[in-house]
Design an enzyme around this catalytic site. Structure first.
Site, short mmCIF file in Angstrom:
data_model
loop_
_atom_site.label_atom_id
_atom_site.label_comp_id
_atom_site.label_asym_id
_atom_site.label_seq_id
_atom_site.Cartn_x
_atom_site.Cartn_y
_atom_site.Cartn_z
N ASP A 161 39.40 41.42 36.29
CA ASP A 161 40.58 41.35 37.15
C ASP A 161 41.66 40.49 36.49
O ASP A 161 42.76 40.32 37.03
CB ASP A 161 40.23 40.87 38.57
CG ASP A 161 39.56 39.52 38.60
OD1 ASP A 161 39.36 38.93 37.52
OD2 ASP A 161 39.25 39.04 39.70
N SER A 162 41.36 39.97 35.27
CA SER A 162 42.40 39.33 34.45
C SER A 162 43.47 40.37 34.10
O SER A 162 44.55 40.01 33.60
CB SER A 162 41.80 38.72 33.19
OG SER A 162 40.93 39.64 32.56
N ASP B 122 35.15 44.25 37.40
CA ASP B 122 35.30 43.21 38.41
C ASP B 122 35.60 43.81 39.77
O ASP B 122 36.51 44.65 39.90
CB ASP B 122 36.48 42.29 38.04
CG ASP B 122 36.03 41.00 37.41
OD1 ASP B 122 34.93 40.51 37.73
OD2 ASP B 122 36.80 40.46 36.58
N LYS C 82 30.96 43.32 38.65
CA LYS C 82 30.85 41.86 38.56
C LYS C 82 31.51 41.25 39.79
O LYS C 82 32.53 41.76 40.26
CB LYS C 82 31.52 41.34 37.28
CG LYS C 82 31.59 39.80 37.21
CD LYS C 82 31.91 39.28 35.83
CE LYS C 82 33.39 39.10 35.54
NZ LYS C 82 34.10 38.18 36.46
N GLU D 259 32.37 37.28 41.84
CA GLU D 259 32.40 35.82 41.75
C GLU D 259 31.72 35.20 42.97
O GLU D 259 31.97 35.62 44.10
CB GLU D 259 33.86 35.33 41.69
CG GLU D 259 34.60 35.85 40.47
CD GLU D 259 36.04 35.35 40.40
OE1 GLU D 259 36.47 34.54 41.27
OE2 GLU D 259 36.75 35.76 39.46
N GLU E 14 31.84 30.26 33.61
CA GLU E 14 33.20 30.00 33.13
C GLU E 14 33.54 28.52 33.23
O GLU E 14 33.40 27.90 34.30
CB GLU E 14 34.20 30.84 33.94
CG GLU E 14 35.64 30.64 33.46
CD GLU E 14 36.62 31.71 33.92
OE1 GLU E 14 36.18 32.72 34.54
OE2 GLU E 14 37.83 31.55 33.65
O1 KIV Z 1 38.61 38.82 34.63
C1 KIV Z 1 38.13 38.38 33.56
O2 KIV Z 1 38.64 38.64 32.47
C2 KIV Z 1 36.93 37.57 33.63
C3 KIV Z 1 36.47 36.92 32.38
C4 KIV Z 1 37.36 35.83 31.98
C5 KIV Z 1 35.04 36.50 32.45
O3 KIV Z 1 36.36 37.41 34.67
#
Ligand code: KIV
Length: 271
Positions: free
Chosen positions: A51-52, A90, A120, A122, A189
């Site tokens: 989600d980056s 994510d 994934k 959190e 992280e």
């Molecule tokens: O969204 C992302 O890129 C991440 C990584 C930094 C692990 O969660």
């Protein structure tokens, strides 16, 4: 035999075997077809459609605004390019925090509509019910502890997490719970390297670190950071392998200059 059938795909099982053999796992983000093709061909084991994307692709300050539909769009572009790596997506903010049914519905949408291999999410014990429900539908889950950017407004800062005993103990206990219920991997992280080592030894699933030291079972970076496309982000943990910001800017500048002086296109570049 097709090209696809010649490539041995990375699975969640492969990653567990790599941990058992002490072989490090290389994970990197990608959000689009062209980048994912290069990243996959370069031998990365896991591609994270993170989600980056909210930051590096859309220019938002945080990861919170990106939607499930947008994540599915990015993920399906990546899946079309990848022949070997495991593709993990994510679950974005707002797509799983409501309740476990919402978490499962969002995960099913990701798997069905993008063709990705895992999701994934959190969080620790507080998302246990959702993780279990997703796992029971046969969807592999990668967990994420330590600095969890979707909670940035709760933390108030992107600083190192779990430096104090109490938070470190909670993280270790969350990691054990996530391992026991069947997550296939865990992102750690921005936590102290010594805690990463302790967690990695305590769980059977492979840990993947970012700003978490060298003792994780693998490493992950945001591809734009590794390539130096982002040029205003300088955390201590980041190693830049290229300066594409300068290279792209210079190449584009040369193109602009060639167009202006009517040097492009030349005789051989036209019909
Ligand atoms: O969204 C992302 O890129 C991440 C990584 C930094 C692990 O969660």
């Amino acid at each position: 035999m097709s090209v696809h059938s010649q490539v041995k795909r990375i699975t969640t099982h492969t990653l567990r075997e790599m941990k058992e053999r002490g072989e490090k796992i290389a994970m990197l983000t990608s959000y689009d077809y062209s980048m994912a093709k290069i990243v996959d061909e370069a031998g990365v084991d896991v591609i994270l459609v993170g989600d980056s994307a909210s930051n590096v692709m859309a220019g938002h300050e945080t990861t919170l605004p990106i939607t499930l539909d947008q994540m599915i769009y990015h993920a399906s572009s990546v899946v079309r390019a990848v022949k070997r790596a495991l593709v993990v997506v994510d679950l974005p903010f707002g797509a799983y925090q409501g309740n476990s049914k919402e978490a499962l519905t969002s995960s099913i949408r990701i798997m069905k509509e993008s063709g990705a291999h895992a999701v994934k999410m959190e969080g620790g014990s507080e998302i246990r019910e959702s993780v279990e429900r997703i796992l029971s539908a046969g969807i592999p889950v990668m967990a994420h502890l330590g600095l969890t950017p979707q909670s940035i407004y709760k933390f108030g800062t992107y600083t190192v997490r779990a430096k104090q005993n109490e938070e470190a103990e909670r993280l270790l206990s969350d990691a054990k719970v996530l391992d026991e219920i069947g997550c296939f991997s865990l992102v750690l992280e921005k936590i102290p390297a010594a805690l990463t080592e302790k967690v990695s030894k305590a769980v059977s699933m492979p840990t993947i670190g970012i700003g978490a030291g060298g003792k994780a079972d693998g490493q992950v970076l945001v591809v734009h950071d590794l390539l130096g496309i982002t040029n205003e982000f300088h955390p201590r943990f980041l190693r830049r392998y290229s300066d594409l910001y300068s290279e792209i800017k210079s190449a584009v500048g040369n193109y602009v200059s060639d167009v202006r002086k009517q040097d492009f296109p030349n005789e051989s570049e036209q019909y």
